[in-house]
Design a protein around this motif. Structure first.
Motif, PDB file in Angstrom:
ATOM      1  N   ALA A   8       0.828  -1.206   0.000  1.00 21.99           N
ATOM      2  CA  ALA A   8       0.000   0.000   0.000  1.00 21.99           C
ATOM      3  C   ALA A   8       0.864   1.259   0.000  1.00 21.99           C
ATOM      4  CB  ALA A   8      -0.932   0.004   1.215  1.00 21.99           C
ATOM      5  N   VAL A   9       1.984   1.224   0.707  1.00 21.63           N
ATOM      6  CA  VAL A   9       2.887   2.381   0.725  1.00 21.63           C
ATOM      7  C   VAL A   9       3.455   2.617  -0.675  1.00 21.63           C
ATOM      8  CG1 VAL A   9       5.030   3.329   1.660  1.00 21.63           C
ATOM      9  CG2 VAL A   9       3.479   2.061   3.156  1.00 21.63           C
ATOM     10  N   ALA A  10       3.861   1.526  -1.340  1.00 20.01           N
ATOM     11  CA  ALA A  10       4.379   1.656  -2.703  1.00 20.01           C
ATOM     12  C   ALA A  10       3.315   2.214  -3.636  1.00 20.01           C
ATOM     13  CB  ALA A  10       4.862   0.301  -3.208  1.00 20.01           C
ATOM     14  N   ALA A  11       2.089   1.733  -3.494  1.00 17.91           N
ATOM     15  CA  ALA A  11       1.002   2.183  -4.363  1.00 17.91           C
ATOM     16  C   ALA A  11       0.684   3.657  -4.135  1.00 17.91           C
ATOM     17  CB  ALA A  11      -0.246   1.339  -4.139  1.00 17.91           C
ATOM     18  N   VAL A  12       0.636   4.096  -2.868  1.00 20.02           N
ATOM     19  CA  VAL A  12       0.283   5.493  -2.609  1.00 20.02           C
ATOM     20  C   VAL A  12       1.420   6.425  -3.022  1.00 20.02           C
ATOM     21  CG1 VAL A  12       1.129   5.775  -0.221  1.00 20.02           C
ATOM     22  CG2 VAL A  12      -0.948   6.963  -0.962  1.00 20.02           C
ATOM     23  N   ALA A  13       2.672   5.974  -2.884  1.00 24.30           N
ATOM     24  CA  ALA A  13       3.792   6.791  -3.355  1.00 24.30           C
ATOM     25  C   ALA A  13       3.742   6.939  -4.874  1.00 24.30           C
ATOM     26  CB  ALA A  13       5.117   6.158  -2.917  1.00 24.30           C
ATOM     27  N   PHE A  14       3.415   5.844  -5.557  1.00 19.16           N
ATOM     28  CA  PHE A  14       3.289   5.894  -7.010  1.00 19.16           C
ATOM     29  C   PHE A  14       2.140   6.807  -7.406  1.00 19.16           C
ATOM     30  CE2 PHE A  14       3.022   3.200 -11.122  1.00 19.16           C
ATOM     31  CZ  PHE A  14       4.062   3.912 -11.695  1.00 19.16           C
ATOM     32  N   CYS A  15       1.036   6.710  -6.687  1.00 15.53           N
ATOM     33  CA  CYS A  15      -0.126   7.577  -6.920  1.00 15.53           C
ATOM     34  C   CYS A  15       0.272   9.052  -6.794  1.00 15.53           C
ATOM     35  CB  CYS A  15      -1.224   7.232  -5.915  1.00 15.53           C
ATOM     36  SG  CYS A  15      -2.642   8.348  -5.917  1.00 15.53           S
ATOM     37  N   ALA A  16       0.958   9.382  -5.716  1.00 14.82           N
ATOM     38  CA  ALA A  16       1.359  10.769  -5.493  1.00 14.82           C
ATOM     39  C   ALA A  16       2.389  11.235  -6.507  1.00 14.82           C
ATOM     40  CB  ALA A  16       1.908  10.926  -4.074  1.00 14.82           C
ATOM     41  N   SER A  17       3.196  10.293  -7.012  1.00 14.47           N
ATOM     42  CA  SER A  17       4.175  10.677  -8.034  1.00 14.47           C
ATOM     43  C   SER A  17       3.491  11.186  -9.299  1.00 14.47           C
ATOM     44  CB  SER A  17       5.098   9.501  -8.367  1.00 14.47           C
ATOM     45  OG  SER A  17       4.500   8.583  -9.274  1.00 14.47           O
ATOM     46  N   PHE A  18       2.278  10.720  -9.544  1.00 13.40           N
ATOM     47  CA  PHE A  18       1.530  11.212 -10.707  1.00 13.40           C
ATOM     48  C   PHE A  18       1.127  12.669 -10.496  1.00 13.40           C
ATOM     49  CE2 PHE A  18      -0.069   6.583 -10.891  1.00 13.40           C
ATOM     50  CZ  PHE A  18       1.134   6.173 -11.430  1.00 13.40           C
ATOM     51  N   ALA A  19       0.758  13.014  -9.268  1.00 12.88           N
ATOM     52  CA  ALA A  19       0.498  14.426  -8.970  1.00 12.88           C
ATOM     53  C   ALA A  19       1.765  15.241  -9.176  1.00 12.88           C
ATOM     54  CB  ALA A  19      -0.008  14.577  -7.539  1.00 12.88           C
TER      55      ALA A  19
END
Length: 308
Positions: free
Chosen positions: A227-238
């Protein structure tokens, strides 16, 4: 997606009883998002003419090809959705900067998982729809982080409407995990922005590197590492947003934190759909840009009232 996130936060285990301040924050976010979306749509509609060029065809091909390649790498090879998408985006950019961004878009379609009953055929079909959407939206919302993921999400939703994908379900994380996820997102977005803008590597490379590092390091390091990897990837799109849209690391910190809150709230919904993370990031950027724009318009009024 914003409504789903709000519902998840209200009905999940994060917040306890609903508070007026929570409703006020959601109202501000909704107004900011609506303001930005309406303004951008108006500007896009004012553009005269629309033609399909050779570059557009190349872009569409890159989107369509990257989707099944990413899925195969993620599911068949077993590297996982975050690492697979980051690898495809990074390699595509290194091979050809011209088609790096559309290939990265296609990789987000390929992040669809068996949790949504995704298979190679359904992902390939979603990639084709996303390819058309990519070309159709080429003049709209440029410079906002998450646009590529939102385009991928459109492809997956279209295939789902025809029965090719079925959204999985999840649960809102407990408060301690949720706080950690929001913090991770708040860090990942400005880091991506700095690598992209200040170091000059561009948005695709910056986001892909952040995703690749998070996807490799976080799962073995944290109990909720996936989940941490996924949310970091998500925020990287921002963090892929341009300075004209999100002006600086401070504003990007807000966008990242907003994306983290959206990630937590949307956890129960459309699990396994490619483009979900990008759509959350896109909404976070719209909210942030809208809030900043509205703030600039309100500030002079407040100043006049104070100074008389």
């Amino acid at each position: 997606m914003c409504a789903a996130a709000a519902a998840g936060l209200a009905g999940g285990t994060v917040g306890g009883p609903e508070l007026p301040i929570g409703a006020a924050v959601f109202a501000v976010a909704a107004v900011s998002l609506g303001y930005t979306a309406a303004r951008e749509t108006r500007d896009a509609l004012r553009t005269d003419g629309f033609g399909v060029t050779r570059v557009d065809l190349g872009n569409a091909t890159a989107v369509a090809v990257a989707a099944p390649v990413t899925y195969a790498l993620s599911v068949r090879v077993g590297v996982g959705a975050v690492v697979a998408s980051a690898l495809v985006g990074l390699c595509a950019h290194l091979l050809t900067e011209t088609y790096g961004a559309p290939a990265y878009c296609g990789s987000f379609v390929g992040m669809a998982t068996p949790a949504a009953d995704a298979d190679l055929a359904s992902v390939a079909a979603a990639g084709l729809v996303a390819a058309v959407a990519f070309v159709a939206a080429k003049r709209a919302f440029n410079g906002f982080g998450g646009k590529l993921g939102t385009t991928a999400f459109v492809g997956c939703l279209s295939v789902a409407a025809l029965g090719g994908l079925t959204p999985g379900t999840g649960t809102v994380p407990d408060p301690a995990v949720a706080a950690g996820l929001v913090a991770a997102a708040a860090v990942a977005a400005p880091v991506t922005f700095l690598v992209s803008v200040r170091l000059g590597h561009g948005p695709v490379v910056a986001s892909a590197v952040v995703g690749l590092v998070a996807g490799v390091v976080c799962p073995p390091l944290f109990a909720a590492g996936d989940a941490v990897a996924a949310v970091a990837f998500c925020a990287s799109f921002a963090g892929m947003a341009t300075p004209e849209r999100i002006p600086g690391p401070g504003a990007m910190l807000l966008a990242g934190g907003t994306a983290g809150v959206g990630f937590v709230g949307a956890a129960p919904y459309v699990v396994g759909f490619g483009g979900k993370l990008g759509t959350i990031a896109f909404a976070a950027c719209l909210v942030t840009a809208g809030a900043l724009s509205l703030g600039r318009q309100v500030a002079p009024v407040g100043g006049d009232a104070v100074t008389g």
